[in-house]
Design a protein around this motif. Sequence first.
Motif, PDB file in Angstrom:
ATOM      1  N   PRO A 605      -5.314 -34.472   7.039  1.00  0.00           N
ATOM      2  CA  PRO A 605      -4.585 -33.889   5.630  1.00  0.00           C
ATOM      3  C   PRO A 605      -4.773 -34.691   4.372  1.00  0.00           C
ATOM      4  O   PRO A 605      -4.881 -34.148   3.323  1.00  0.00           O
ATOM      5  CB  PRO A 605      -3.077 -34.232   6.053  1.00  0.00           C
ATOM      6  CG  PRO A 605      -3.127 -34.273   7.596  1.00  0.00           C
ATOM      7  CD  PRO A 605      -4.443 -34.821   8.062  1.00  0.00           C
ATOM      8  N   ARG A 609      -5.888 -33.072   0.862  1.00  0.00           N
ATOM      9  CA  ARG A 609      -5.041 -33.178  -0.324  1.00  0.00           C
ATOM     10  C   ARG A 609      -5.903 -33.985  -1.330  1.00  0.00           C
ATOM     11  O   ARG A 609      -5.795 -33.433  -2.673  1.00  0.00           O
ATOM     12  CB  ARG A 609      -3.702 -34.425  -0.049  1.00  0.00           C
ATOM     13  CG  ARG A 609      -2.766 -33.897   0.644  1.00  0.00           C
ATOM     14  CD  ARG A 609      -1.462 -34.876   0.489  1.00  0.00           C
ATOM     15  NE  ARG A 609      -1.745 -36.285   0.879  1.00  0.00           N
ATOM     16  CZ  ARG A 609      -1.448 -36.500   2.150  1.00  0.00           C
ATOM     17  NH1 ARG A 609      -0.982 -35.550   2.951  1.00  0.00           N
ATOM     18  NH2 ARG A 609      -1.729 -37.627   2.553  1.00  0.00           N
ATOM     19  N   ALA A 612      -8.039 -31.281  -3.044  1.00  0.00           N
ATOM     20  CA  ALA A 612      -7.448 -30.110  -3.818  1.00  0.00           C
ATOM     21  C   ALA A 612      -6.994 -30.951  -5.129  1.00  0.00           C
ATOM     22  O   ALA A 612      -7.010 -30.258  -6.201  1.00  0.00           O
ATOM     23  CB  ALA A 612      -6.046 -30.219  -2.960  1.00  0.00           C
ATOM     24  N   GLN A 654      -7.925 -23.499   3.398  1.00  0.00           N
ATOM     25  CA  GLN A 654      -6.973 -24.647   3.336  1.00  0.00           C
ATOM     26  C   GLN A 654      -6.685 -25.087   2.077  1.00  0.00           C
ATOM     27  O   GLN A 654      -5.604 -25.407   1.823  1.00  0.00           O
ATOM     28  CB  GLN A 654      -7.401 -25.593   4.330  1.00  0.00           C
ATOM     29  CG  GLN A 654      -7.387 -25.104   5.866  1.00  0.00           C
ATOM     30  CD  GLN A 654      -7.847 -26.160   6.695  1.00  0.00           C
ATOM     31  OE1 GLN A 654      -8.032 -27.455   6.563  1.00  0.00           O
ATOM     32  NE2 GLN A 654      -7.717 -25.879   7.875  1.00  0.00           N
ATOM     33  N   THR A 655      -7.691 -25.182   1.089  1.00  0.00           N
ATOM     34  CA  THR A 655      -7.669 -25.933  -0.152  1.00  0.00           C
ATOM     35  C   THR A 655      -6.648 -24.647  -1.132  1.00  0.00           C
ATOM     36  O   THR A 655      -5.796 -25.182  -1.833  1.00  0.00           O
ATOM     37  CB  THR A 655      -8.796 -26.343  -0.736  1.00  0.00           C
ATOM     38  OG1 THR A 655      -9.619 -27.142  -0.088  1.00  0.00           O
ATOM     39  CG2 THR A 655      -8.774 -26.933  -2.062  1.00  0.00           C
ATOM     40  N   ASP A 657      -4.567 -22.470  -0.135  1.00  0.00           N
ATOM     41  CA  ASP A 657      -3.148 -22.548   0.684  1.00  0.00           C
ATOM     42  C   ASP A 657      -2.629 -23.837  -0.118  1.00  0.00           C
ATOM     43  O   ASP A 657      -1.557 -23.739  -0.826  1.00  0.00           O
ATOM     44  CB  ASP A 657      -3.449 -22.551   2.037  1.00  0.00           C
ATOM     45  CG  ASP A 657      -3.473 -21.633   2.731  1.00  0.00           C
ATOM     46  OD1 ASP A 657      -3.822 -20.309   1.925  1.00  0.00           O
ATOM     47  OD2 ASP A 657      -3.795 -21.575   3.858  1.00  0.00           O
ATOM     48  N   VAL A 658      -3.138 -24.920  -0.324  1.00  0.00           N
ATOM     49  CA  VAL A 658      -2.470 -26.095  -1.075  1.00  0.00           C
ATOM     50  C   VAL A 658      -2.332 -25.990  -2.172  1.00  0.00           C
ATOM     51  O   VAL A 658      -1.152 -26.283  -3.019  1.00  0.00           O
ATOM     52  CB  VAL A 658      -3.523 -27.413  -0.744  1.00  0.00           C
ATOM     53  CG1 VAL A 658      -2.764 -28.808  -1.574  1.00  0.00           C
ATOM     54  CG2 VAL A 658      -3.485 -28.036   0.799  1.00  0.00           C
ATOM     55  N   LEU A 663       1.224 -29.476  -2.337  1.00  0.00           N
ATOM     56  CA  LEU A 663       0.757 -30.243  -1.302  1.00  0.00           C
ATOM     57  C   LEU A 663       1.665 -30.450  -0.171  1.00  0.00           C
ATOM     58  O   LEU A 663       1.140 -30.835   0.838  1.00  0.00           O
ATOM     59  CB  LEU A 663       0.505 -31.941  -1.925  1.00  0.00           C
ATOM     60  CG  LEU A 663      -0.452 -31.868  -3.006  1.00  0.00           C
ATOM     61  CD1 LEU A 663      -0.485 -33.161  -3.964  1.00  0.00           C
ATOM     62  CD2 LEU A 663      -1.951 -31.826  -2.664  1.00  0.00           C
ATOM     63  N   GLU A 664       2.673 -30.099  -0.117  1.00  0.00           N
ATOM     64  CA  GLU A 664       3.734 -30.382   0.921  1.00  0.00           C
ATOM     65  C   GLU A 664       3.008 -29.326   2.007  1.00  0.00           C
ATOM     66  O   GLU A 664       3.297 -29.576   3.092  1.00  0.00           O
ATOM     67  CB  GLU A 664       5.234 -29.838   0.625  1.00  0.00           C
ATOM     68  CG  GLU A 664       5.314 -28.697  -0.010  1.00  0.00           C
ATOM     69  CD  GLU A 664       5.328 -28.521  -1.211  1.00  0.00           C
ATOM     70  OE1 GLU A 664       5.322 -27.352  -1.781  1.00  0.00           O
ATOM     71  OE2 GLU A 664       4.631 -29.503  -1.832  1.00  0.00           O
ATOM     72  N   ASP A 665       2.158 -28.314   1.489  1.00  0.00           N
ATOM     73  CA  ASP A 665       1.548 -27.414   2.639  1.00  0.00           C
ATOM     74  C   ASP A 665       0.782 -28.159   3.710  1.00  0.00           C
ATOM     75  O   ASP A 665       0.553 -27.708   4.767  1.00  0.00           O
ATOM     76  CB  ASP A 665       0.881 -26.347   2.096  1.00  0.00           C
ATOM     77  CG  ASP A 665       0.503 -25.119   2.761  1.00  0.00           C
ATOM     78  OD1 ASP A 665       1.396 -24.705   3.485  1.00  0.00           O
ATOM     79  OD2 ASP A 665      -0.652 -24.871   2.995  1.00  0.00           O
ATOM     80  N   VAL A 666       0.295 -29.528   3.420  1.00  0.00           N
ATOM     81  CA  VAL A 666      -0.569 -30.044   4.350  1.00  0.00           C
ATOM     82  C   VAL A 666       0.452 -31.260   5.006  1.00  0.00           C
ATOM     83  O   VAL A 666      -0.170 -32.237   5.504  1.00  0.00           O
ATOM     84  CB  VAL A 666      -1.737 -30.645   3.874  1.00  0.00           C
ATOM     85  CG1 VAL A 666      -2.986 -29.543   3.398  1.00  0.00           C
ATOM     86  CG2 VAL A 666      -1.545 -31.586   2.718  1.00  0.00           C
ATOM     87  N   ARG A 671       2.139 -29.335  10.452  1.00  0.00           N
ATOM     88  CA  ARG A 671       0.891 -28.974  10.958  1.00  0.00           C
ATOM     89  C   ARG A 671       0.920 -29.219  12.391  1.00  0.00           C
ATOM     90  O   ARG A 671       0.424 -28.254  13.291  1.00  0.00           O
ATOM     91  CB  ARG A 671      -0.308 -29.455  10.346  1.00  0.00           C
ATOM     92  CG  ARG A 671      -0.257 -29.210   8.747  1.00  0.00           C
ATOM     93  CD  ARG A 671      -1.600 -29.931   8.329  1.00  0.00           C
ATOM     94  NE  ARG A 671      -3.085 -29.380   8.776  1.00  0.00           N
ATOM     95  CZ  ARG A 671      -4.105 -29.621   8.406  1.00  0.00           C
ATOM     96  NH1 ARG A 671      -4.347 -30.430   7.425  1.00  0.00           N
ATOM     97  NH2 ARG A 671      -5.215 -29.069   8.888  1.00  0.00           N
TER      98      ARG A 671
END
Length: 930
Positions: A605, A609, A612, A654-655, A657-658, A663-666, A671
């Motif tokens: 993760p 982060r 991103a 994935q980036t 989505d972030v 950033l809380e998505d990771v 996960r």
Amino acid sequence: MVRPDEDDPALRPVQSAPALPGAHPLFDGDTALAALTAELKGLADPREIRARTVAWLAAARAEAMADIVAGLASHPRKGRETVRAIAQLTDATVRAIHHVAITCLHPNLSPTEGERLSVLAVGGYGRGEMAPYSDIDLLFLLPWKPTGWIESVVESMLYMLWDLKLKVGQATRSVDECLRLAEADMVIRTSLLEHRLVCGDAVLAQSLRERLLPELFARTVPQFIEAKLEEREERHRRQGGQRYVLEPNVKEGKGGLRDLQTLYWIAKYIHQVDRAIELVDLGHFTRQEHTTFWAAEDFLWAVRCHMHLAAGRAVEKLSFDMQLEVAARMGYRDAGGRRGVEIFMQDYFRQATRVGELTRVFLTGLEQRHLYRAPLLERFRRPRVAPGFKVETGRLAIADPETFFTDPLNILRLFEEALRSGILIHPEAMRLVAQNLHLIDDQVRADPEGARIFLDLLLTHGNPERALRRMNELGVLGAYIPEFERIVAMMQFNVYHHYTVDEHLIQCVAALAQIERGELVEDLPIVSAIMAEGKLDRTVIYLATLLHDIGKGRPEDHSIIGAQIARRVCQRLGLTPSQVQLVEWLIRNHLLMSDVAQKRDISDPRTLRDFAKAVRTRRRLDLLTVLTVCDIRGVGPNTWNNWKAELLRKLHRQTADVLENGLEDVNREQRVDEARRSLRHLLVAQGWAPSDIRAEVTRHYDSYWQGLPTDTQQVFARLLKDITADEIRMDLDPDLRRDATRAAFVMADHPGLFSRLAGALALVGANVVDARTYTTRDGYATAVFWVQDAEGKPYSAERLPQLKRMIFRTLAGEVVPRDALTERDKPKKRDRAFRFPTHVTFDNEGSDIHTIIQVDTRDRPGLLYDLTRTLAANHIQIVSAVIATYGAQVVDSFYVKDAFGLKLTQAPKREALERRLRQAIREGAERAEA
């Protein structure tokens, strides 16, 4: 016995080249023959005569060759004098042997008319140009059928030449046979084109010369030109079709010596010229073009001579190890942050470019004059072109050169019109452009109309690489963007980059245009979709792609200096401040996405982060993704593969989505829960009992759930089910989607397991590209490696049993990898020329729970085993390893913990570990070289 006609000064053969000052006495025919005659005085036995002749000539040739080599060393970048001197030395050798054959071995006091013999040099030797180990091509010319005396003379001459260890190509033919065979065989015809009398009957040789032109050459000009153009095209195709290949063939490659010789052949065939300077008077070349050719030929011959001398035999491929040797011999030294070999190869490629362009202009002009047939449609309706241009013999030409160049922007308009109309540029137009490059000055570069035309070339017609490549070859691109000129023909001395820097950039633009045209949707779905949406600033992405390596060849970081250079170029082209800023950011960070995808664990993760945060916006992410894909695809034909594609797609997805969800998505816990849920659904679908599913999803620590895809977790679930403590279970699966074989192992955990598995894989030639290892709560190791074969592909099904056997033998202790790897660990000879200083870095910020150890060094089969064995010996737990290979260089990144499951925070321990890793690398390399 000396033939009467040889005494006549008017018929005495002309030397191929002037003798060098202070040359060996062997070059003086009368002196040499008198000395040889004295050496043979009193000998009667033919074998003894032949042996004494060979010994005398061998010693004389060795001394003379030493003089020639010393002469080359005194002017190491000029080879013309050397190749002529070698041809002259060969003349002296052949004449001496001929003299012995007809006076000592086979004297003939009253030869008949049918016993006349001419010894002719043909091919390159006939042209008077020989590298140190070139073949000696001889034609023994007869008036009619060979007599017994002639056969004896020829046989004796050949035996003596062979005894001298010379490589001889020979034919014995009458004048009529020469004409008949040359009519049917283009190789024979070409060799006869450059025939030259060395010794023997001069009148007979002259009769061949007088008959060749009227009876053969004069009536077959179009046929000869067509054959030589086809031969040139096929030769270039065989050599890779590119002028800027990493290891060029100096003789046969594009822009090599054979291209020059093709020009001479055709010129001689049509005009009977003996020297290139005569083409100036005939109007085929300007004096400046001839000077360019003269210098290029001189340089290329020097390179070829040094190659032969360095190898001790005839070699034509300028391989990596040979490049180092030749660069040193020619006096190139490291300077300005670049290696001497890179400066040498840039000079080589620039000379090859000049040869290729001038040869192409000359040959295309001849093709237009002698072979062109207008298409039927063109005869009735001429293509419409812009004012100032015309179509001449099917090519785009300049209507009035005098008025055309009064506006220097017309040089750019020529390439714009060629793209717009789809008509190839006329060779005369190309020549005029090359002669008028000085008109492109600062005023032209600052002209908004010039910027509009250039950006139009780049953005409007869908195939910008065609215009860019032609502009680059003619020097227009470097004249309009002076910052680009520095990287023209610049070689990067490594096996990873297949092209010079300028060609790499043009290849990248070609890849971008392909993506935009929708030709790569199946292979590149994400970037194809990004370009198809039409939301990206095309000016920004095209200029960033064209300029991203413009900072190469300087002591500074090329990404940083390149961004600064690109800012100036973009401002000159009239981009807005926001566009300039974006191009600058892309070039400064053009390696970021590739490095993160290939050198970091993107399932961590923290990696996601940090990446991103670096890109910040979806627009930047999309632009950087497109640029990264084009950059990798532009490196070479086999660099891009599904493994890299999958890594970049995953990182982009994935980036994105972030950036969209925050950033809380990771979040780690989130996960882990999602991964457990996905596996649970999959196992339910496969009919697993609820109790078995519950046991599996509670069996692993959190790091396992976020580090592996669901399909791999399902494989481990199957392997772990009902396993006993003494079992080793394995699953090998060719994963075509990722271009790698997935090798999954389950067994009772013990120290050094990762290293032993890496050693077993190395023993079967497997290249590890990614690896993960975890321990279950009940003490079982779950290790997975993604491996490729030597071609960068998954292992074929028939090779998997061998892979399994070797792994089982290694784990059982039957094979000790360190011992078994000794014979297989040798680096390739061609890779030894590269310098790869070892760098070991420790990063405690790139992961929340691991220390990242990155090792950057020269690759070899046993390297990963040596590194992991050293880490295990120092009680370091390897959680995952990411391996990125760049030709002969490798970057191994290990996510590790210490024996207590903590990061390596103490500096003394890190320093001690670095010393041991460096020692392992050094000792492994020494074993490999031993």
